[in-house]
Design a protein around this motif. Structure first.
Motif, mmCIF file in Angstrom:
data_model
loop_
_atom_site.group_PDB
_atom_site.id
_atom_site.type_symbol
_atom_site.label_atom_id
_atom_site.label_comp_id
_atom_site.label_asym_id
_atom_site.label_seq_id
_atom_site.Cartn_x
_atom_site.Cartn_y
_atom_site.Cartn_z
ATOM 1 N N ARG A 158 0.840 -1.204 0.000
ATOM 2 C CA ARG A 158 0.000 0.000 0.000
ATOM 3 C C ARG A 158 0.875 1.253 0.000
ATOM 4 O O ARG A 158 0.587 2.228 -0.699
ATOM 5 C CB ARG A 158 -0.914 0.005 1.226
ATOM 6 N N ARG A 159 1.933 1.218 0.793
ATOM 7 C CA ARG A 159 2.818 2.370 0.873
ATOM 8 C C ARG A 159 3.532 2.610 -0.461
ATOM 9 O O ARG A 159 3.633 3.739 -0.943
ATOM 10 C CB ARG A 159 3.854 2.173 1.985
ATOM 11 N N LEU A 160 4.002 1.521 -1.074
ATOM 12 C CA LEU A 160 4.664 1.662 -2.369
ATOM 13 C C LEU A 160 3.689 2.131 -3.442
ATOM 14 O O LEU A 160 4.038 2.937 -4.311
ATOM 15 C CB LEU A 160 5.301 0.334 -2.778
ATOM 16 N N ASP A 161 2.460 1.610 -3.384
ATOM 17 C CA ASP A 161 1.443 2.050 -4.357
ATOM 18 C C ASP A 161 1.164 3.536 -4.207
ATOM 19 O O ASP A 161 0.969 4.256 -5.196
ATOM 20 C CB ASP A 161 0.144 1.248 -4.165
ATOM 21 N N GLN A 162 1.130 4.002 -2.955
ATOM 22 C CA GLN A 162 0.884 5.423 -2.719
ATOM 23 C C GLN A 162 2.031 6.275 -3.270
ATOM 24 O O GLN A 162 1.801 7.295 -3.924
ATOM 25 C CB GLN A 162 0.724 5.675 -1.221
ATOM 26 N N ARG A 163 3.272 5.824 -3.000
ATOM 27 C CA ARG A 163 4.422 6.581 -3.501
ATOM 28 C C ARG A 163 4.460 6.558 -5.035
ATOM 29 O O ARG A 163 4.748 7.567 -5.676
ATOM 30 C CB ARG A 163 5.715 5.995 -2.936
ATOM 31 N N PHE A 164 4.190 5.386 -5.619
ATOM 32 C CA PHE A 164 4.216 5.310 -7.074
ATOM 33 C C PHE A 164 3.045 6.083 -7.685
ATOM 34 O O PHE A 164 3.146 6.581 -8.814
ATOM 35 C CB PHE A 164 4.167 3.857 -7.545
ATOM 36 N N GLY A 165 1.944 6.194 -6.926
ATOM 37 C CA GLY A 165 0.820 6.994 -7.399
ATOM 38 C C GLY A 165 1.216 8.447 -7.610
ATOM 39 O O GLY A 165 0.721 9.111 -8.531
ATOM 40 N N GLN A 166 2.133 8.958 -6.766
ATOM 41 C CA GLN A 166 2.624 10.324 -6.954
ATOM 42 C C GLN A 166 3.448 10.437 -8.232
ATOM 43 O O GLN A 166 3.382 11.448 -8.935
ATOM 44 C CB GLN A 166 3.471 10.741 -5.739
ATOM 45 N N ILE A 167 4.210 9.378 -8.530
ATOM 46 C CA ILE A 167 4.968 9.365 -9.787
ATOM 47 C C ILE A 167 4.020 9.373 -10.971
ATOM 48 O O ILE A 167 4.214 10.104 -11.958
ATOM 49 C CB ILE A 167 5.896 8.133 -9.837
ATOM 50 N N GLU A 168 2.974 8.548 -10.877
ATOM 51 C CA GLU A 168 2.006 8.463 -11.979
ATOM 52 C C GLU A 168 1.295 9.797 -12.188
ATOM 53 O O GLU A 168 1.110 10.252 -13.325
ATOM 54 C CB GLU A 168 0.993 7.365 -11.684
ATOM 55 N N LEU A 169 0.906 10.445 -11.072
ATOM 56 C CA LEU A 169 0.234 11.737 -11.167
ATOM 57 C C LEU A 169 1.136 12.770 -11.816
ATOM 58 O O LEU A 169 0.726 13.529 -12.710
ATOM 59 C CB LEU A 169 -0.194 12.199 -9.766
ATOM 60 N N ASN A 170 2.391 12.813 -11.367
ATOM 61 C CA ASN A 170 3.339 13.760 -11.944
ATOM 62 C C ASN A 170 3.600 13.460 -13.417
ATOM 63 O O ASN A 170 3.738 14.371 -14.234
ATOM 64 C CB ASN A 170 4.653 13.729 -11.156
ATOM 65 N N TRP A 171 3.667 12.166 -13.747
ATOM 66 C CA TRP A 171 3.938 11.776 -15.129
ATOM 67 C C TRP A 171 2.823 12.251 -16.064
ATOM 68 O O TRP A 171 3.106 12.688 -17.179
ATOM 69 C CB TRP A 171 4.101 10.269 -15.211
ATOM 70 N N ARG A 172 1.591 12.172 -15.592
ATOM 71 C CA ARG A 172 0.473 12.636 -16.425
ATOM 72 C C ARG A 172 0.541 14.154 -16.621
ATOM 73 O O ARG A 172 0.240 14.667 -17.701
ATOM 74 C CB ARG A 172 -0.852 12.224 -15.798
#
Length: 588
Positions: free
Chosen positions: A267-281
């Motif tokens: 869950r923690r990694l998904d949350q951190r990677f979610g920030q990468i995905e948001l920034n990437w978009r």
């Protein structure tokens, strides 16, 4: 596993990164990288590389003349002249390749020299003044996020880019003057056009057309890409946060496995990677707008010069070879002027690098504590070697007061047990005694001599068993036989097997790490030894045995021990009770 506090930017978000601010940051970082011992060698390398770039400019000017001569030979169907020009082309190409290879090699050597210097400066700033400790979230007013990335990656990127851009800018200015002079000499004709019935004559129109063409394109591209810098800054932070979370899992593999915490970590990694995905978009949208203008310009700049030179050829002002020479001269001017356009995306990333790295250097020079916390602890040297606490009251970094510490005096060589409930400030008191904790008021008379601190949790502060047992001293300065004897007495002698040196710290249990801490205390032979729950993982019988052995190995060392239970095996001279027994406690 505890989650890191949310990162905050090292500067107010309202402070817009102006060109002047970026230049000041780049200048400070450049001085840090260039000045110091051996600076003249870096200057000599830079001058040599710059001279080679001037040679490349001369070769490019000769290539422009070659276009004229080669195409004129083709127009006259002069085979001998065409073959001769092919030979000249081969010589110019070979000269350009040799010049590039030598310049590239020297530039990489200079890059390594400057990066080494800047990295050393960054490490010194980060470790100096205990900035690595004070600039953490919750401790300082301007916490620095991901300092590992700033020291490792941003130092490399800054040196690489500042060297590349400075060399390019100087050579581009020289090249621009040369190309404009050539274009001026070639554009001796007049362009006559009719606009709304009025005849207009433009002398040397190719010279005036180049800056107008590039200027309009630069304005449009800047408007489309000016938001990229902030997106790049956020991207690097999100990537570093995700990488940090992965490193935490690797470092705490036993804890995650024993607590079956895979789902929580995912869950923690998904949350951190979610920030990468948001920034990437966000980056996708911004770069789409940027390339909407940038890509057409980049793909047409090599073709447009021929179209602009075509009127002169059709009017009979130049030959075919002259038109090709004119088009290449115009193209050289526009490509040189287009440096900002071609480098726009990389410059946006460079601005973000300057902001991150300069933020680390500036904040680490004078770390600022959180506002409102008292820093009135008067720490003085003890005249007689005793440790004295007078009117001491500690506070948290955000200004919350803990219970007062009783006035106390401890003579050299004594054994003291500090008792108290969890969260009452025992570890905070030890940090204040060692000089690390600065928040509070009162007076501490600190004795001279070597201090050794065994912190709670028994962290291992090295990469091999030898280094960990002697940290922070060099294991090469200690007797190997004594080290082997100490580790064997603590049941860790098998870790000295030469075949296991690289993995000698792998899989250490909490009890083994605490034994290793005791080995470190014995190897360092400090005047004052502070033990913070340093034997909590040992059973009472083992604890008594090892504390008795520790006291015998260090007969003259003052020992201050924090423990929830009264330590056995260590002859105590006194007990200092910290905090209140009331269930409502103020914690540090």
């Amino acid at each position: 596993m505890p989650e890191r506090a949310p990162d905050r930017p090292s500067r107010p978000s309202s402070q817009r990164p102006t060109l002047r601010l970026t230049l000041r940051r780049a200048a400070r970082l450049t001085r840090a990288a260039c000045l110091g011992p051996g600076a003249w060698k870096a200057g000599l390398l830079f001058a040599t590389i710059l001279s080679l770039s001037f040679v490349e400019i001369w070769i490019s000017l000769r290539q422009i003349d070659w276009y004229r001569d080669f195409y004129n030979a083709l127009e006259k169907v002069d085979a001998a002249a065409a073959v001769h020009q092919i030979g000249i082309f081969c010589i110019l190409t070979a000269s350009g390749v040799v010049t590039f290879l030598i310049g590239d090699y020297l530039q990489k050597a200079l890059q390594l020299r400057l990066r080494t210097r800047l990295t050393v400066q960054a490490i010194d700033h980060w470790l100096g003044n205990r900035a690595y400790w004070l600039l953490r979230p919750g401790f300082g007013a301007t916490p620095v996020e991901n300092p590992d990335q700033r020291v490792a990656e941003d130092c490399r990127q800054f040196v690489e880019k500042i060297l590349e851009y400075s060399l390019e800018l100087i050579s581009k200015v020289v090249a621009l003057v040369s190309y404009v002079a050539l274009l001026w000499s070639l554009s001796s004709f007049v362009l006559a056009i009719t606009v709304f019935g009025f005849g207009i004559e433009i002398p040397r129109y190719m010279v005036w057309l180049a800056p107008i063409y590039v200027g309009l394109a630069s304005l449009v591209i800047h408007l489309g890409g000016r938001a990229l810098k902030r997106v790049y800054f956020t991207r690097e932070r999100a990537e570093a946060d995700f990488r940090h979370a992965l490193i935490q899992i690797r470092a705490s593999a036993d804890l995650v496995a024993q607590t079956q915490g895979e789902a929580a970590e995912k869950r923690r990694l998904d949350q951190r990677f979610g920030q990468i995905e948001l920034n990437w978009r966000r980056l996708m949208r911004r770069e789409f707008l940027f390339y909407l203008f940038h890509r057409p310009y980049q793909t047409t700049i090599l073709r447009v010069p021929t179209f602009f030179a075509l009127p002169a050829y059709l009017a009979g002002a130049v030959t075919l070879g002259g038109m090709m020479q004119l088009a290449n001269a115009f193209g050289s001017v526009t490509q040189t002027l287009s440096w900002f356009i071609f480098r726009y995306r990389a410059l946006a990333e460079f601005v973000a690098v300057c902001e991150r790295l300069d933020g680390l250097m500036q904040n680490a020079r004078a770390p600022e504590p959180l506002p409102g916390a008292a820093q009135k602890i008067d720490r003085v040297a003890s005249a007689d070697g005793w440790l004295r606490l007078e009117g001491l009251r500690l506070s948290t970094p955000d200004g919350r007061w803990l219970d007062p510490t009783p006035d106390y005096a401890l003579r050299p060589g004594a054994r003291l047990w500090i008792a108290g409930g969890s969260g009452q400030g025992k570890t905070t008191l030890l940090s204040a005694v060692s000089g690390l904790w600065i928040w509070g008021e009162g007076r501490i008379e600190a004795p001279a001599g070597k201090f050794a601190f065994l912190p709670a949790g028994a962290p291992v502060l090295a990469e091999t068993i030898r280094a960990a047992a002697c940290h922070p001293e060099d294991p090469a300065t200690h007797d190997p036989k004594r080290l082997h004897r100490v580790l064997s007495r603590l049941g860790l002698g098998h870790r000295l097997d030469p075949c296991l040196l690289e993995t000698s710290l792998s899989g250490l249990s909490m009890g083994e790490r605490q034994r290793l801490g005791l080995a470190r205390a014995v190897m360092l032979r400090p005047d004052w030894l502070v033990l913070d729950e340093a034997t909590a993982a040992l059973d009472p019988m083992t604890e008594a045995d090892l504390l008795g052995w520790l006291a015998a190995e260090l007969p003259d060392t003052t020992i201050i021990m924090v423990a929830h239970r009264r330590p056995t095996g260590l002859r105590l001279d006194d007990t200092l009770h910290i905090g209140q027994t009331d269930p409502e406690r103020k914690t540090a």
